[in-house]
Design a protein around this motif. Structure first.
Motif, PDB file in Angstrom:
ATOM      1  N   UNK A   6       0.799  -1.217   0.000  1.00 54.98           N
ATOM      2  CA  UNK A   6       0.000   0.000   0.000  1.00 54.98           C
ATOM      3  C   UNK A   6       0.840   1.280   0.000  1.00 54.98           C
ATOM      4  N   UNK A   7       2.158   1.158   0.094  1.00 55.72           N
ATOM      5  CA  UNK A   7       2.998   2.337   0.273  1.00 55.72           C
ATOM      6  C   UNK A   7       2.829   3.399  -0.809  1.00 55.72           C
ATOM      7  N   UNK A   8       2.824   3.052  -2.114  1.00 62.60           N
ATOM      8  CA  UNK A   8       2.685   4.105  -3.122  1.00 62.60           C
ATOM      9  C   UNK A   8       1.390   4.911  -2.955  1.00 62.60           C
ATOM     10  N   UNK A   9       0.287   4.234  -2.658  1.00 67.73           N
ATOM     11  CA  UNK A   9      -0.991   4.920  -2.447  1.00 67.73           C
ATOM     12  C   UNK A   9      -0.952   5.718  -1.143  1.00 67.73           C
ATOM     13  N   UNK A  10      -0.395   5.113  -0.107  1.00 65.10           N
ATOM     14  CA  UNK A  10      -0.378   5.763   1.202  1.00 65.10           C
ATOM     15  C   UNK A  10       0.469   7.030   1.212  1.00 65.10           C
ATOM     16  N   UNK A  11       1.532   7.073   0.383  1.00 67.51           N
ATOM     17  CA  UNK A  11       2.401   8.249   0.349  1.00 67.51           C
ATOM     18  C   UNK A  11       1.665   9.492  -0.138  1.00 67.51           C
ATOM     19  N   UNK A  12       0.668   9.285  -0.995  1.00 68.00           N
ATOM     20  CA  UNK A  12      -0.017  10.414  -1.606  1.00 68.00           C
ATOM     21  C   UNK A  12      -1.439  10.618  -1.099  1.00 68.00           C
ATOM     22  N   UNK A  13      -1.927   9.690  -0.273  1.00 66.86           N
ATOM     23  CA  UNK A  13      -3.317   9.783   0.160  1.00 66.86           C
ATOM     24  C   UNK A  13      -3.487   9.176   1.548  1.00 66.86           C
ATOM     25  N   UNK A  14      -4.110   9.937   2.447  1.00 64.56           N
ATOM     26  CA  UNK A  14      -4.418   9.379   3.765  1.00 64.56           C
ATOM     27  C   UNK A  14      -5.428   8.248   3.637  1.00 64.56           C
ATOM     28  N   UNK A  15      -6.250   8.304   2.587  1.00 69.61           N
ATOM     29  CA  UNK A  15      -7.212   7.214   2.356  1.00 69.61           C
ATOM     30  C   UNK A  15      -6.485   5.910   2.062  1.00 69.61           C
ATOM     31  N   UNK A  16      -5.393   5.979   1.317  1.00 69.09           N
ATOM     32  CA  UNK A  16      -4.608   4.790   1.037  1.00 69.09           C
ATOM     33  C   UNK A  16      -4.002   4.216   2.304  1.00 69.09           C
ATOM     34  N   UNK A  17      -3.508   5.096   3.170  1.00 70.79           N
ATOM     35  CA  UNK A  17      -2.941   4.638   4.447  1.00 70.79           C
ATOM     36  C   UNK A  17      -4.013   3.997   5.318  1.00 70.79           C
ATOM     37  N   UNK A  18      -5.195   4.593   5.307  1.00 73.29           N
ATOM     38  CA  UNK A  18      -6.294   4.051   6.114  1.00 73.29           C
ATOM     39  C   UNK A  18      -6.726   2.677   5.594  1.00 73.29           C
ATOM     40  N   UNK A  19      -6.782   2.529   4.285  1.00 73.62           N
ATOM     41  CA  UNK A  19      -7.158   1.242   3.711  1.00 73.62           C
ATOM     42  C   UNK A  19      -6.134   0.170   4.053  1.00 73.62           C
ATOM     43  N   UNK A  20      -4.858   0.535   4.073  1.00 75.93           N
ATOM     44  CA  UNK A  20      -3.823  -0.421   4.453  1.00 75.93           C
ATOM     45  C   UNK A  20      -4.034  -0.894   5.884  1.00 75.93           C
ATOM     46  N   UNK A  21      -4.316   0.052   6.787  1.00 76.36           N
ATOM     47  CA  UNK A  21      -4.506  -0.298   8.200  1.00 76.36           C
ATOM     48  C   UNK A  21      -5.758  -1.140   8.399  1.00 76.36           C
ATOM     49  N   UNK A  22      -6.824  -0.800   7.682  1.00 75.74           N
ATOM     50  CA  UNK A  22      -8.055  -1.579   7.810  1.00 75.74           C
ATOM     51  C   UNK A  22      -7.877  -2.989   7.236  1.00 75.74           C
ATOM     52  N   UNK A  23      -7.105  -3.109   6.170  1.00 75.18           N
ATOM     53  CA  UNK A  23      -6.822  -4.428   5.605  1.00 75.18           C
ATOM     54  C   UNK A  23      -6.047  -5.277   6.601  1.00 75.18           C
ATOM     55  N   UNK A  24      -5.098  -4.655   7.299  1.00 75.32           N
ATOM     56  CA  UNK A  24      -4.342  -5.385   8.310  1.00 75.32           C
ATOM     57  C   UNK A  24      -5.252  -5.833   9.451  1.00 75.32           C
ATOM     58  N   UNK A  25      -6.183  -4.962   9.866  1.00 77.17           N
ATOM     59  CA  UNK A  25      -7.119  -5.323  10.938  1.00 77.17           C
ATOM     60  C   UNK A  25      -7.968  -6.530  10.541  1.00 77.17           C
ATOM     61  N   UNK A  26      -8.488  -6.496   9.317  1.00 75.11           N
ATOM     62  CA  UNK A  26      -9.331  -7.597   8.839  1.00 75.11           C
ATOM     63  C   UNK A  26      -8.528  -8.899   8.744  1.00 75.11           C
ATOM     64  N   UNK A  27      -7.294  -8.809   8.255  1.00 73.26           N
ATOM     65  CA  UNK A  27      -6.444  -9.989   8.118  1.00 73.26           C
ATOM     66  C   UNK A  27      -6.102 -10.579   9.489  1.00 73.26           C
ATOM     67  N   UNK A  28      -5.825  -9.722  10.446  1.00 71.73           N
ATOM     68  CA  UNK A  28      -5.481 -10.192  11.787  1.00 71.73           C
ATOM     69  C   UNK A  28      -6.658 -10.919  12.427  1.00 71.73           C
ATOM     70  N   UNK A  29      -7.865 -10.365  12.298  1.00 73.00           N
ATOM     71  CA  UNK A  29      -9.042 -11.013  12.867  1.00 73.00           C
ATOM     72  C   UNK A  29      -9.283 -12.371  12.221  1.00 73.00           C
ATOM     73  N   UNK A  30      -9.100 -12.438  10.909  1.00 74.22           N
ATOM     74  CA  UNK A  30      -9.306 -13.697  10.198  1.00 74.22           C
ATOM     75  C   UNK A  30      -8.282 -14.748  10.619  1.00 74.22           C
ATOM     76  N   UNK A  31      -7.013 -14.373  10.640  1.00 73.25           N
ATOM     77  CA  UNK A  31      -5.976 -15.345  10.958  1.00 73.25           C
ATOM     78  C   UNK A  31      -6.014 -15.760  12.432  1.00 73.25           C
ATOM     79  N   UNK A  32      -6.416 -14.853  13.328  1.00 69.03           N
ATOM     80  CA  UNK A  32      -6.514 -15.224  14.752  1.00 69.03           C
ATOM     81  C   UNK A  32      -7.555 -16.326  14.942  1.00 69.03           C
ATOM     82  N   UNK A  33      -8.665 -16.215  14.215  1.00 73.35           N
ATOM     83  CA  UNK A  33      -9.698 -17.249  14.317  1.00 73.35           C
ATOM     84  C   UNK A  33      -9.246 -18.545  13.658  1.00 73.35           C
TER      85      UNK A  33
END
Length: 224
Positions: A8-35
């Motif tokens: 997500x780095x190229x998107x995140x460098x130019x957009x806070x929305x890109x950074x937010x999507x990266x963080x939300x993707x990590x949250x979703x992945x963590x919840x899935x893998x924990x289960x």
């Protein structure tokens, strides 16, 4: 985290929305893998805060950060200054609008945040603070600091308390994860207008009572 941070780095460098999507993707992945990996199920209860509100949450481990941020539309945290220098976490936290706070200088950081919002430099969203100031293990008592009350007073925003039991399954330290149901619960909103001391007493009473109830539901009896 590293893989998503790079992707997500190229998107995140130019957009806070890109950074937010990266963080939300990590949250979703963590919840899935924990289960999937250890049988650790997660649940968010109560109405999810929307718009510009203050969220004052119980903090037991990194998992409650994941659950809260993944649930709200535009979360940003009051966080310790030194976390800015943490690889990946620091860079993305800065891009999504988190407010770094030096120990002993919370008032200055809050004043800067309010100024940034007024000038349009910071995106509106849900400002998340941990009123105990750090992670607190289940059953351990620790007072609530004045920072949450100061934010509540200065922003004039409603405050949504949040309770949790996640520390029973994802401890504040170490790599051990346990199966079970980890919960973050958004509680009824505290409307603006209360005095600082009254607000802080109400916040602590409601968050601690709800967190203790969640821990008892999971089979742990916190000492009152």
């Amino acid at each position: 985290m590293l893989v998503l941070g790079i992707v997500f780095l190229p998107w995140a460098l130019f957009s806070s929305r890109g950074a937010r999507m990266a963080c939300k993707s990590f949250c979703a992945w963590t919840r899935f893998t924990a289960r999937w990996m250890v049988g650790l199920r997660t649940e968010v209860r109560g109405p999810v805060p929307q718009g510009e509100v203050l969220i004052a949450a119980k903090h037991q481990s990194f998992l409650d950060i994941i659950l809260i941020f993944g649930a709200v539309p535009a979360g940003k945290f009051i966080m310790k200054q030194e976390l800015l220098y943490t690889p990946i976490i620091g860079q993305y936290a800065y891009r999504i609008g988190c407010v770094p706070v030096s120990r002993g200088k919370r008032g200055a950081a809050i004043a800067r945040m309010l100024s940034d919002v007024e000038k349009g430099a910071a995106d509106p969203g849900q400002l998340i603070i941990y009123p105990q100031g750090t992670r607190v293990a289940p059953g351990v008592k620790q007072g609530y600091k004045v920072g949450a009350a100061l934010l509540y007073e200065q922003t004039g925003q409603p405050c949504v308390p949040a309770a949790t039991n996640v520390g029973l399954f994802w401890p504040r330290k170490g790599i051990l994860r346990k199966p079970g149901l980890a919960v973050v619960e958004f509680l009824p909103t505290i409307d603006p207008g209360l005095g600082r001391e009254t607000f802080l007493i109400r916040l602590e009473t409601e968050v601690e009572a709800a967190s203790n109830a969640l821990m008892r539901e999971a089979g742990f009896d916190p000492k009152e």
